[in-house]
Design a protein around this motif. Sequence first.
Motif, PDB file in Angstrom:
ATOM      1  N   ALA A  33      93.797  99.006  71.276  1.00 48.40           N
ATOM      2  CA  ALA A  33      93.228  99.706  72.423  1.00 48.40           C
ATOM      3  C   ALA A  33      91.720  99.842  72.281  1.00 48.40           C
ATOM      4  CB  ALA A  33      93.874 101.089  72.560  1.00 48.40           C
ATOM      5  N   GLY A  34      91.094  98.872  71.654  1.00 51.13           N
ATOM      6  CA  GLY A  34      89.665  98.941  71.378  1.00 51.13           C
ATOM      7  C   GLY A  34      88.793  98.719  72.596  1.00 51.13           C
ATOM      8  N   ALA A  35      87.545  99.136  72.448  1.00 52.53           N
ATOM      9  CA  ALA A  35      86.497  98.851  73.420  1.00 52.53           C
ATOM     10  C   ALA A  35      85.403  98.102  72.670  1.00 52.53           C
ATOM     11  CB  ALA A  35      85.948 100.137  74.038  1.00 52.53           C
ATOM     12  N   SER A  36      85.183  96.839  73.029  1.00 53.09           N
ATOM     13  CA  SER A  36      84.231  95.991  72.303  1.00 53.09           C
ATOM     14  C   SER A  36      83.223  95.400  73.267  1.00 53.09           C
ATOM     15  CB  SER A  36      84.967  94.846  71.579  1.00 53.09           C
ATOM     16  OG  SER A  36      85.956  95.341  70.705  1.00 53.09           O
ATOM     17  N   ALA A  37      81.987  95.276  72.800  1.00 53.90           N
ATOM     18  CA  ALA A  37      80.947  94.597  73.567  1.00 53.90           C
ATOM     19  C   ALA A  37      80.342  93.517  72.693  1.00 53.90           C
ATOM     20  CB  ALA A  37      79.875  95.576  74.020  1.00 53.90           C
ATOM     21  N   LEU A  38      80.023  92.391  73.297  1.00 53.99           N
ATOM     22  CA  LEU A  38      79.474  91.276  72.523  1.00 53.99           C
ATOM     23  C   LEU A  38      78.219  90.727  73.176  1.00 53.99           C
ATOM     24  CD1 LEU A  38      80.203  88.222  73.911  1.00 53.99           C
ATOM     25  CD2 LEU A  38      82.492  89.052  73.397  1.00 53.99           C
ATOM     26  N   CYS A  39      77.374  90.151  72.330  1.00 55.94           N
ATOM     27  CA  CYS A  39      76.176  89.459  72.807  1.00 55.94           C
ATOM     28  C   CYS A  39      76.023  88.165  72.017  1.00 55.94           C
ATOM     29  CB  CYS A  39      74.931  90.329  72.678  1.00 55.94           C
ATOM     30  SG  CYS A  39      74.473  90.706  70.957  1.00 55.94           S
ATOM     31  N   ALA A  40      75.287  87.233  72.574  1.00 56.96           N
ATOM     32  CA  ALA A  40      75.199  85.895  71.998  1.00 56.96           C
ATOM     33  C   ALA A  40      73.839  85.645  71.373  1.00 56.96           C
ATOM     34  CB  ALA A  40      75.463  84.850  73.081  1.00 56.96           C
ATOM     35  N   GLY A  41      73.842  84.932  70.236  1.00 57.68           N
ATOM     36  CA  GLY A  41      72.616  84.477  69.607  1.00 57.68           C
ATOM     37  C   GLY A  41      72.049  83.254  70.324  1.00 57.68           C
ATOM     38  N   LYS A  42      70.936  82.731  69.813  1.00 56.23           N
ATOM     39  CA  LYS A  42      70.219  81.690  70.556  1.00 56.23           C
ATOM     40  C   LYS A  42      70.935  80.352  70.587  1.00 56.23           C
ATOM     41  CE  LYS A  42      67.095  80.459  66.708  1.00 56.23           C
ATOM     42  NZ  LYS A  42      65.659  80.370  66.309  1.00 56.23           N
ATOM     43  N   TYR A  43      71.863  80.096  69.672  1.00 56.99           N
ATOM     44  CA  TYR A  43      72.578  78.821  69.669  1.00 56.99           C
ATOM     45  C   TYR A  43      73.969  78.923  70.294  1.00 56.99           C
ATOM     46  CZ  TYR A  43      68.950  77.718  66.245  1.00 56.99           C
ATOM     47  OH  TYR A  43      67.738  77.544  65.612  1.00 56.99           O
ATOM     48  N   LYS A  58      89.903  95.932  75.256  1.00 58.16           N
ATOM     49  CA  LYS A  58      89.026  95.468  76.324  1.00 58.16           C
ATOM     50  C   LYS A  58      87.710  94.993  75.721  1.00 58.16           C
ATOM     51  CE  LYS A  58      91.802  96.849  79.664  1.00 58.16           C
ATOM     52  NZ  LYS A  58      92.486  95.888  80.560  1.00 58.16           N
ATOM     53  N   ALA A  59      87.149  93.928  76.298  1.00 59.32           N
ATOM     54  CA  ALA A  59      85.884  93.389  75.798  1.00 59.32           C
ATOM     55  C   ALA A  59      84.968  93.063  76.965  1.00 59.32           C
ATOM     56  CB  ALA A  59      86.129  92.137  74.961  1.00 59.32           C
ATOM     57  N   VAL A  60      83.677  93.271  76.772  1.00 56.40           N
ATOM     58  CA  VAL A  60      82.667  92.966  77.780  1.00 56.40           C
ATOM     59  C   VAL A  60      81.510  92.238  77.122  1.00 56.40           C
ATOM     60  CG1 VAL A  60      83.249  94.972  79.210  1.00 56.40           C
ATOM     61  CG2 VAL A  60      81.472  95.178  77.464  1.00 56.40           C
ATOM     62  N   GLN A  61      80.685  91.580  77.938  1.00 58.73           N
ATOM     63  CA  GLN A  61      79.487  90.910  77.441  1.00 58.73           C
ATOM     64  C   GLN A  61      78.252  91.665  77.911  1.00 58.73           C
ATOM     65  OE1 GLN A  61      79.389  86.533  77.800  1.00 58.73           O
ATOM     66  NE2 GLN A  61      81.501  86.618  78.531  1.00 58.73           N
ATOM     67  N   GLY A 103      76.761  79.173  73.108  1.00 57.67           N
ATOM     68  CA  GLY A 103      76.942  78.768  74.495  1.00 57.67           C
ATOM     69  C   GLY A 103      78.129  79.464  75.128  1.00 57.67           C
ATOM     70  N   ALA A 104      78.492  79.006  76.326  1.00 56.48           N
ATOM     71  CA  ALA A 104      79.583  79.623  77.081  1.00 56.48           C
ATOM     72  C   ALA A 104      80.906  79.549  76.319  1.00 56.48           C
ATOM     73  CB  ALA A 104      79.712  78.953  78.446  1.00 56.48           C
ATOM     74  N   GLU A 105      81.154  78.414  75.654  1.00 54.31           N
ATOM     75  CA  GLU A 105      82.411  78.266  74.921  1.00 54.31           C
ATOM     76  C   GLU A 105      82.507  79.274  73.778  1.00 54.31           C
ATOM     77  OE1 GLU A 105      85.063  74.632  73.132  1.00 54.31           O
ATOM     78  OE2 GLU A 105      82.932  74.662  72.565  1.00 54.31           O
ATOM     79  N   ASP A 106      81.398  79.511  73.098  1.00 52.52           N
ATOM     80  CA  ASP A 106      81.389  80.481  72.002  1.00 52.52           C
ATOM     81  C   ASP A 106      81.639  81.888  72.519  1.00 52.52           C
ATOM     82  OD1 ASP A 106      80.484  78.604  69.816  1.00 52.52           O
ATOM     83  OD2 ASP A 106      78.807  78.405  71.203  1.00 52.52           O
ATOM     84  N   ARG A 107      81.040  82.226  73.650  1.00 54.79           N
ATOM     85  CA  ARG A 107      81.274  83.551  74.232  1.00 54.79           C
ATOM     86  C   ARG A 107      82.728  83.704  74.662  1.00 54.79           C
ATOM     87  NH1 ARG A 107      76.288  82.186  76.595  1.00 54.79           N
ATOM     88  NH2 ARG A 107      77.274  81.769  78.615  1.00 54.79           N
ATOM     89  N   GLU A 108      83.296  82.642  75.218  1.00 52.27           N
ATOM     90  CA  GLU A 108      84.704  82.686  75.621  1.00 52.27           C
ATOM     91  C   GLU A 108      85.614  82.878  74.418  1.00 52.27           C
ATOM     92  OE1 GLU A 108      85.524  79.140  77.803  1.00 52.27           O
ATOM     93  OE2 GLU A 108      84.192  79.664  79.459  1.00 52.27           O
ATOM     94  N   ILE A 137      77.719  85.168  67.393  1.00 53.43           N
ATOM     95  CA  ILE A 137      78.068  86.196  68.367  1.00 53.43           C
ATOM     96  C   ILE A 137      78.136  87.527  67.631  1.00 53.43           C
ATOM     97  CG2 ILE A 137      79.785  87.040  70.012  1.00 53.43           C
ATOM     98  CD1 ILE A 137      78.688  84.461  70.990  1.00 53.43           C
ATOM     99  N   ARG A 138      77.426  88.510  68.158  1.00 50.46           N
ATOM    100  CA  ARG A 138      77.444  89.856  67.576  1.00 50.46           C
ATOM    101  C   ARG A 138      78.365  90.740  68.410  1.00 50.46           C
ATOM    102  NH1 ARG A 138      72.071  93.752  67.632  1.00 50.46           N
ATOM    103  NH2 ARG A 138      73.083  95.714  66.993  1.00 50.46           N
ATOM    104  N   VAL A 139      79.254  91.474  67.752  1.00 50.08           N
ATOM    105  CA  VAL A 139      80.219  92.311  68.455  1.00 50.08           C
ATOM    106  C   VAL A 139      80.164  93.737  67.915  1.00 50.08           C
ATOM    107  CG1 VAL A 139      82.643  92.622  69.106  1.00 50.08           C
ATOM    108  CG2 VAL A 139      81.734  90.311  68.757  1.00 50.08           C
ATOM    109  N   MET A 140      80.205  94.700  68.828  1.00 46.52           N
ATOM    110  CA  MET A 140      80.362  96.111  68.451  1.00 46.52           C
ATOM    111  C   MET A 140      81.736  96.565  68.928  1.00 46.52           C
ATOM    112  SD  MET A 140      78.909  98.744  66.968  1.00 46.52           S
ATOM    113  CE  MET A 140      80.385  99.583  66.417  1.00 46.52           C
TER     114      MET A 140
END
Length: 278
Positions: free
Chosen positions: A130-140, A158-161, A142-147, A118-121
């Motif tokens: 009080a951060g603002a973070s966005a994340l994206c998922a690599g090819k392996y 706060k975090a978003v996908q 899944g939903a549990e990893d994103r959670e 998982i890559r996070v900015m």
Amino acid sequence: MVLSGLKIGCLGGGAMAEALLTGLLNSGIAAANLFVSDVRPERIEYLQRKLGINGVQGNRDLVQELDIVILAVKPQMVEEVLHETGAAFYPGQTLISIAAGIPTAFIEGFLSQPVAVIRVMPNTACLLGAGASALCAGKYAGAEDRERAMAVFSAVGKAVQVSENLMDAVTGLSGSGPAYMFVILEAMADAGVRVGLPRDIALLLSAQTMLGAARMVMETQEHPGRLKNMVTTPGGTAIAGVYALEEGGLRVTLMRAVEDATGRSREMSAGLKTRGEK
């Protein structure tokens, strides 16, 4: 709780790692389940003493202990650290990277097995929860990893996908955004001094005004344009100030700042290749 019972640790014990570990402690994660490694023994000792967490001297030893590994080193150190630890990762782990501009595919190229990446900015306000973070998922991943990743970064703000092709835009907006806010804040304080206010009072009023405006947007869920209209009465002071901002091109300048920062992030990312392309 998504993170309950999981062992979580940071490869790298810098300021952002400290913020994340502190946030996880405050969210209810037991100190016994939190780990850190760093090239500086004194930094490990400091975090052990301050937070009561586990310090680990070797990066490979740390990786083998954990369910969630947070890669919290500077971007220029990522390749060296992954060369050292790549073979120690195993399926079922979640590897979260906060190294700016490093694609998930680049990280996956160093891992000997299919591991969720998982890559996070994040941004610097994570240091205050009080951060603002966005994340994206690599090819392996899944939903549990994103959670898992969402839970980690929700502990410090706060975090978003998003999809990975939007991560450069995130870097240009929220990743670099605190710098824009500091420039605006400094300018407001300087303006207060120019019209006669003592500097400490001008800075306090400017900072609290910025904080209050942000909270109004977050808590009312109103469009900022509508909130602006509520402040600008006909022929009043606020509309006179807004007119000066529009005349000076503030809106376009801020949009261009985000666009230019996004472009620079794309240039930096383009210089990286996955291991298989080398």
